[in-house]
Enzyme design. Structure first.
Site, PDB file in Angstrom:
ATOM      1  N   GLU A 135      10.570   0.882 -22.953  1.00  0.00           N
ATOM      2  CA  GLU A 135      10.909  -0.045 -21.968  1.00  0.00           C
ATOM      3  C   GLU A 135      12.182   0.426 -21.605  1.00  0.00           C
ATOM      4  O   GLU A 135      13.197   0.588 -22.266  1.00  0.00           O
ATOM      5  CB  GLU A 135      11.174  -1.487 -22.756  1.00  0.00           C
ATOM      6  CG  GLU A 135      10.411  -2.608 -21.965  1.00  0.00           C
ATOM      7  CD  GLU A 135       9.087  -2.633 -21.650  1.00  0.00           C
ATOM      8  OE1 GLU A 135       8.980  -2.061 -20.514  1.00  0.00           O
ATOM      9  OE2 GLU A 135       8.339  -2.810 -22.455  1.00  0.00           O
TER      10      GLU A 135
ATOM     11  N   GLY B 150       5.060 -10.616 -17.092  1.00  0.00           N
ATOM     12  CA  GLY B 150       5.356  -9.320 -17.236  1.00  0.00           C
ATOM     13  C   GLY B 150       4.387  -8.174 -17.577  1.00  0.00           C
ATOM     14  O   GLY B 150       4.475  -7.261 -18.351  1.00  0.00           O
ATOM     15  N   LEU B 151       3.156  -8.611 -17.023  1.00  0.00           N
ATOM     16  CA  LEU B 151       1.924  -7.608 -17.243  1.00  0.00           C
ATOM     17  C   LEU B 151       1.617  -6.796 -15.972  1.00  0.00           C
ATOM     18  O   LEU B 151       0.560  -6.409 -15.894  1.00  0.00           O
ATOM     19  CB  LEU B 151       0.675  -8.358 -17.701  1.00  0.00           C
ATOM     20  CG  LEU B 151       1.114  -9.114 -19.259  1.00  0.00           C
ATOM     21  CD1 LEU B 151      -0.416  -9.907 -19.467  1.00  0.00           C
ATOM     22  CD2 LEU B 151       1.191  -8.220 -20.319  1.00  0.00           C
TER      23      LEU B 151
ATOM     24  N   ASP C  95       4.500   1.068 -13.970  1.00  0.00           N
ATOM     25  CA  ASP C  95       3.493   0.011 -13.741  1.00  0.00           C
ATOM     26  C   ASP C  95       2.519   0.225 -12.858  1.00  0.00           C
ATOM     27  O   ASP C  95       1.178   0.136 -13.038  1.00  0.00           O
ATOM     28  CB  ASP C  95       4.065  -1.469 -13.266  1.00  0.00           C
ATOM     29  CG  ASP C  95       5.150  -2.061 -14.220  1.00  0.00           C
ATOM     30  OD1 ASP C  95       4.991  -1.455 -15.391  1.00  0.00           O
ATOM     31  OD2 ASP C  95       5.938  -2.789 -13.685  1.00  0.00           O
TER      32      ASP C  95
END
Length: 385
Positions: free
Chosen positions: A33, A124-125, A172
């Site tokens: 992260e 947060g997906l 992402d």
């Protein structure tokens, strides 16, 4: 909503049939992260939920966007020759459209587009990345541009960076575009070299815990963290020949810290370097079948994000602590940009119900907010349906 319901909705909104249906998934990052924009490794997987898009080309220069998730906003319209940011959800597909145009692609007719996402917004997906990628896949298909999925991921990232104003990394959009069923992706965000790693969970599930504590990344501390890392990088480059912080090894940290001096910048750098090392170690453990070792590294990742990167906040810390204290949980950590959204945990299947009840009670007692839980499956990447 299923596809047929969405087609009916499209006809009701736009007065004609939708020509094609597209899908792009959200993503869960198993570990790694805030390493992506620091030139490090990440380890995401695509999920089975994401964003559906039904669209038809028009014969004029008008583009119309409608979201089932934001019905109160109605149809948002623009002209191909005058795409403006409005600080609304449609900025994401607008940004993709504008990015295609700036890259020299000729789009001479507009389209009607209806969106529906079953990715929880603000969790947060990567609901935003799935919107960008599904839009890019549709435009690429409608106008026969022949772009690869990796090129479409880059377009999505540019749209978010330059049009929306969110200085995100590539992870992402890459995971949404390039996901593979039952596999995670080890991605080097510096080179975009990647490899698939099969996930054999064997009686273990991915549990995503939504804190329902909404976070808004644009204008938040996300951009501050990124600039702090850039500042630390400039200081260490006086001695180390690196282009990114994640090119440093944990053994380099004592010398690097002497160069940086500022305690806040040291902590940001330390997280980036150690998280990158954890990600590589975690993948190696997973390949050996050591899922329990993988889980312990998830716990260590959360501690680093809390203490060194300082992006967790009360909601994510309360949820991670509640999950980590449950029987059957191998590891848990915050996921995404931070300050709210979701935690991700690896949970033995026989404990799934008990974990959701116990962690949910503890979290609600601490935050006075009711959380939501999702049992996630690893799905395929963006595609035309």
């Amino acid at each position: 909503m299923d596809i047929n319901e969405l087609k009916t909705k499209f006809k009701k909104i736009f007065g004609r049939d939708g020509a094609a249906v597209f899908f792009a998934p959200g993503r869960a990052n198993l570990i790694g992260e805030h390493t992506d924009y620091n030139g490090g490794y990440v380890f995401p997987c695509a999920l089975t939920f994401g964003t559906y898009l039904i669209a038809s080309k028009r014969h004029d220069s008008k583009v119309n966007f409608y979201s089932v998730n934001f019905e109160n906003e109605g149809v948002i319209s623009a002209d191909l020759n005058d795409i403006k940011k409005e600080n609304r959800w449609a900025d994401y597909p607008k940004g993709v459209l504008e990015t295609f145009k700036q890259a020299g692609h000729i789009i001479n007719t507009g389209f009607d587009a209806l969106y529906f996402g079953d990715v929880p917004n603000g969790a947060g997906l990567s609901s935003s990345a799935s919107i960008e990628v599904v839009t890019a896949v549709m435009i690429n298909d409608f106008y026969n541009f022949g772009c690869s999925l990796i090129e479409l991921a880059k377009i999505g990232q540019k749209a978010e960076n330059n049009f929306v104003g969110m200085n995100c990394g590539i992870m992402d959009q890459f995971a949404s575009a390039m996901g593979k069923k039952d596999n995670a992706i080890l991605l080097d965000c510096n080179t975009l070299e990647y490899s698939y790693c099969p996930i054999a969970l064997n009686g273990i599930s991915i549990l995503i815990a939504n804190t329902n504590y909404n976070h808004k990344l644009t204008g938040s501390q996300y951009n501050t963290r990124r600039s702090q890392c850039e500042e630390a990088l400039k200081l260490v480059q006086s001695r180390f020949k690196v282009n990114y912080l994640c090119q440093l090894k944990p053994s380099d940290l004592p010398k690097a810290e002497d160069l940086v001096k500022d305690e806040t910048l040291i902590k940001r750098m330390r997280h980036a370097v150690t998280e990158n090392a954890r990600t590589l170690e975690a993948v190696a453990l997973l390949k050996k079948g050591d899922i329990e070792g993988f889980g312990k590294l998830m716990d260590a990742s959360h501690a680093s994000l809390k203490n060194d990167y300082e992006v967790t906040g009360p909601a994510l810390d309360a949820m991670a602590q509640a999950l980590q204290g449950c029987d059957g949980v191998l590891g848990a950590r915050m996921m995404g940009g931070g300050f709210g959204g979701c935690c991700i945990a690896l949970v033995k299947n026989e404990f799934l119900e008990e974990v959701q009840q116990k962690a949910g009670r503890e979290y609600e007692a601490a935050l006075k907010i009711k959380p939501a839980f999702y049992i996630a499956q690893i799905g395929a990447g963006a595609r035309k349906l």
